[in-house]
Write a protein that holds these residues in place. Sequence first.
Motif, PDB file in Angstrom:
ATOM      1  N   GLY A   7      -6.991   1.637   4.551  1.00 17.45           N
ATOM      2  CA  GLY A   7      -5.965   2.660   4.630  1.00 17.45           C
ATOM      3  C   GLY A   7      -4.617   2.135   4.174  1.00 17.45           C
ATOM      4  N   LYS A   8      -4.327   0.891   4.519  1.00 15.54           N
ATOM      5  CA  LYS A   8      -3.065   0.264   4.118  1.00 15.54           C
ATOM      6  C   LYS A   8      -2.967   0.153   2.602  1.00 15.54           C
ATOM      7  CE  LYS A   8      -0.280  -3.858   4.898  1.00 15.54           C
ATOM      8  NZ  LYS A   8      -0.160  -5.116   5.623  1.00 15.54           N
ATOM      9  N   ASP A   9      -4.042  -0.284   1.951  1.00 15.33           N
ATOM     10  CA  ASP A   9      -4.042  -0.409   0.490  1.00 15.33           C
ATOM     11  C   ASP A   9      -3.942   0.956  -0.183  1.00 15.33           C
ATOM     12  OD1 ASP A   9      -4.231  -3.154   0.692  1.00 15.33           O
ATOM     13  OD2 ASP A   9      -6.392  -3.212   0.342  1.00 15.33           O
ATOM     14  N   ALA A  10      -4.635   1.952   0.360  1.00 13.20           N
ATOM     15  CA  ALA A  10      -4.575   3.306  -0.197  1.00 13.20           C
ATOM     16  C   ALA A  10      -3.162   3.868  -0.045  1.00 13.20           C
ATOM     17  CB  ALA A  10      -5.594   4.204   0.486  1.00 13.20           C
ATOM     18  N   GLU A  11      -2.546   3.672   1.125  1.00 13.40           N
ATOM     19  CA  GLU A  11      -1.186   4.157   1.368  1.00 13.40           C
ATOM     20  C   GLU A  11      -0.211   3.551   0.356  1.00 13.40           C
ATOM     21  OE1 GLU A  11       1.582   4.524   5.279  1.00 13.40           O
ATOM     22  OE2 GLU A  11       0.892   2.493   4.809  1.00 13.40           O
ATOM     23  N   THR A  12      -0.307   2.260   0.126  1.00 14.03           N
ATOM     24  CA  THR A  12       0.589   1.563  -0.803  1.00 14.03           C
ATOM     25  C   THR A  12       0.393   2.049  -2.229  1.00 14.03           C
ATOM     26  OG1 THR A  12       0.616  -0.390   0.623  1.00 14.03           O
ATOM     27  CG2 THR A  12       1.272  -0.715  -1.678  1.00 14.03           C
ATOM     28  N   ALA A  13      -0.856   2.148  -2.666  1.00 14.60           N
ATOM     29  CA  ALA A  13      -1.152   2.577  -4.033  1.00 14.60           C
ATOM     30  C   ALA A  13      -0.723   4.025  -4.270  1.00 14.60           C
ATOM     31  CB  ALA A  13      -2.643   2.411  -4.328  1.00 14.60           C
ATOM     32  N   LEU A  14      -1.003   4.883  -3.309  1.00 16.42           N
ATOM     33  CA  LEU A  14      -0.626   6.288  -3.454  1.00 16.42           C
ATOM     34  C   LEU A  14       0.889   6.451  -3.474  1.00 16.42           C
ATOM     35  CD1 LEU A  14      -3.424   7.832  -1.272  1.00 16.42           C
ATOM     36  CD2 LEU A  14      -3.028   8.322  -3.694  1.00 16.42           C
ATOM     37  N   ASP A  15       1.596   5.633  -2.713  1.00 16.55           N
ATOM     38  CA  ASP A  15       3.055   5.674  -2.743  1.00 16.55           C
ATOM     39  C   ASP A  15       3.569   5.349  -4.140  1.00 16.55           C
ATOM     40  OD1 ASP A  15       5.580   6.021  -1.323  1.00 16.55           O
ATOM     41  OD2 ASP A  15       5.853   3.869  -1.632  1.00 16.55           O
ATOM     42  N   LEU A  16       2.967   4.372  -4.799  1.00 18.42           N
ATOM     43  CA  LEU A  16       3.350   4.027  -6.172  1.00 18.42           C
ATOM     44  C   LEU A  16       3.108   5.194  -7.126  1.00 18.42           C
ATOM     45  CD1 LEU A  16       1.921   0.399  -6.445  1.00 18.42           C
ATOM     46  CD2 LEU A  16       4.334   1.059  -6.315  1.00 18.42           C
ATOM     47  N   ALA A  17       2.120   6.006  -6.812  1.00 16.36           N
ATOM     48  CA  ALA A  17       1.787   7.150  -7.653  1.00 16.36           C
ATOM     49  C   ALA A  17       2.585   8.395  -7.270  1.00 16.36           C
ATOM     50  CB  ALA A  17       0.291   7.440  -7.569  1.00 16.36           C
ATOM     51  N   GLY A  18       3.418   8.309  -6.232  1.00 17.14           N
ATOM     52  CA  GLY A  18       4.241   9.440  -5.842  1.00 17.14           C
ATOM     53  C   GLY A  18       3.619  10.361  -4.816  1.00 17.14           C
ATOM     54  N   VAL A  19       2.541   9.914  -4.187  1.00 23.33           N
ATOM     55  CA  VAL A  19       1.873  10.716  -3.154  1.00 23.33           C
ATOM     56  C   VAL A  19       2.081  10.005  -1.819  1.00 23.33           C
ATOM     57  CG1 VAL A  19      -0.327  11.649  -2.325  1.00 23.33           C
ATOM     58  CG2 VAL A  19       0.133  11.533  -4.786  1.00 23.33           C
ATOM     59  N   THR A  20       2.689  10.701  -0.865  1.00 22.18           N
ATOM     60  CA  THR A  20       2.971  10.104   0.434  1.00 22.18           C
ATOM     61  C   THR A  20       1.858  10.436   1.419  1.00 22.18           C
ATOM     62  OG1 THR A  20       5.344  10.286   0.032  1.00 22.18           O
ATOM     63  CG2 THR A  20       4.636   9.976   2.319  1.00 22.18           C
ATOM     64  N   ASN A  80       1.707   8.902 -11.361  1.00 17.47           N
ATOM     65  CA  ASN A  80       3.067   9.177 -10.924  1.00 17.47           C
ATOM     66  C   ASN A  80       3.711  10.223 -11.829  1.00 17.47           C
ATOM     67  OD1 ASN A  80       6.165   8.621 -10.992  1.00 17.47           O
ATOM     68  ND2 ASN A  80       5.434   7.713  -9.076  1.00 17.47           N
ATOM     69  N   SER A  81       3.487  10.122 -13.105  1.00 22.44           N
ATOM     70  CA  SER A  81       4.007  11.102 -14.056  1.00 22.44           C
ATOM     71  C   SER A  81       3.407  12.481 -13.796  1.00 22.44           C
ATOM     72  CB  SER A  81       3.704  10.644 -15.484  1.00 22.44           C
ATOM     73  OG  SER A  81       4.139  11.603 -16.410  1.00 22.44           O
ATOM     74  N   LYS A  82       2.111  12.510 -13.516  1.00 25.82           N
ATOM     75  CA  LYS A  82       1.429  13.771 -13.217  1.00 25.82           C
ATOM     76  C   LYS A  82       2.002  14.408 -11.945  1.00 25.82           C
ATOM     77  CE  LYS A  82      -3.269  15.488 -13.394  1.00 25.82           C
ATOM     78  NZ  LYS A  82      -4.665  15.142 -13.616  1.00 25.82           N
ATOM     79  N   VAL A  83       2.255  13.602 -10.930  1.00 31.26           N
ATOM     80  CA  VAL A  83       2.815  14.095  -9.673  1.00 31.26           C
ATOM     81  C   VAL A  83       4.233  14.631  -9.897  1.00 31.26           C
ATOM     82  CG1 VAL A  83       3.620  13.391  -7.372  1.00 31.26           C
ATOM     83  CG2 VAL A  83       1.370  12.677  -8.185  1.00 31.26           C
TER      84      VAL A  83
END
Length: 93
Positions: A7-20, A80-83
Motif C-alpha cells: 500500500g505504501k508503494d502504491a500510495e507513493t507511485a500514485l501520488d507521482l501520477a497525480g492520484v491521491t 500524470n499528464s492524463k490526470v
Amino acid sequence: SSMDVTGKDAETALDLAGVTVNKNAIPHDTKPPAVTSGIRLGTPNVTTRGMGSAEMSEIAEVIATVIQNIGNQSVMEEMNSKVKTLCQSFPIY
C-alpha cells in the motif's frame, strides 16, 4: 496482494501520477500499519467536480497502469499528464 505491491508503494507511485490515495490495512493484513497491503480510495473530490462513471473508469485505468508499472518514470509522467488533462476538464469553481 496478488501484484506484490505494498500500500505504501502504491500510495507513493500514485501520488507521482497525480492520484491521491491512502495506504490502508486490509482484513488480516500481514504487513505492518506503516506499510499495509491495501489502499483507500475516495470519491468526493471527483463527484464534486462533476465526474461520472466514464471518468471513474478512466481513473481506474490510470490506477491500474501506475500500479503495474511502479518504478517506470515515463509511465508515471504519462499518467500524470492524463490526470491533469482530466482535472482541467472538470475544474473546481
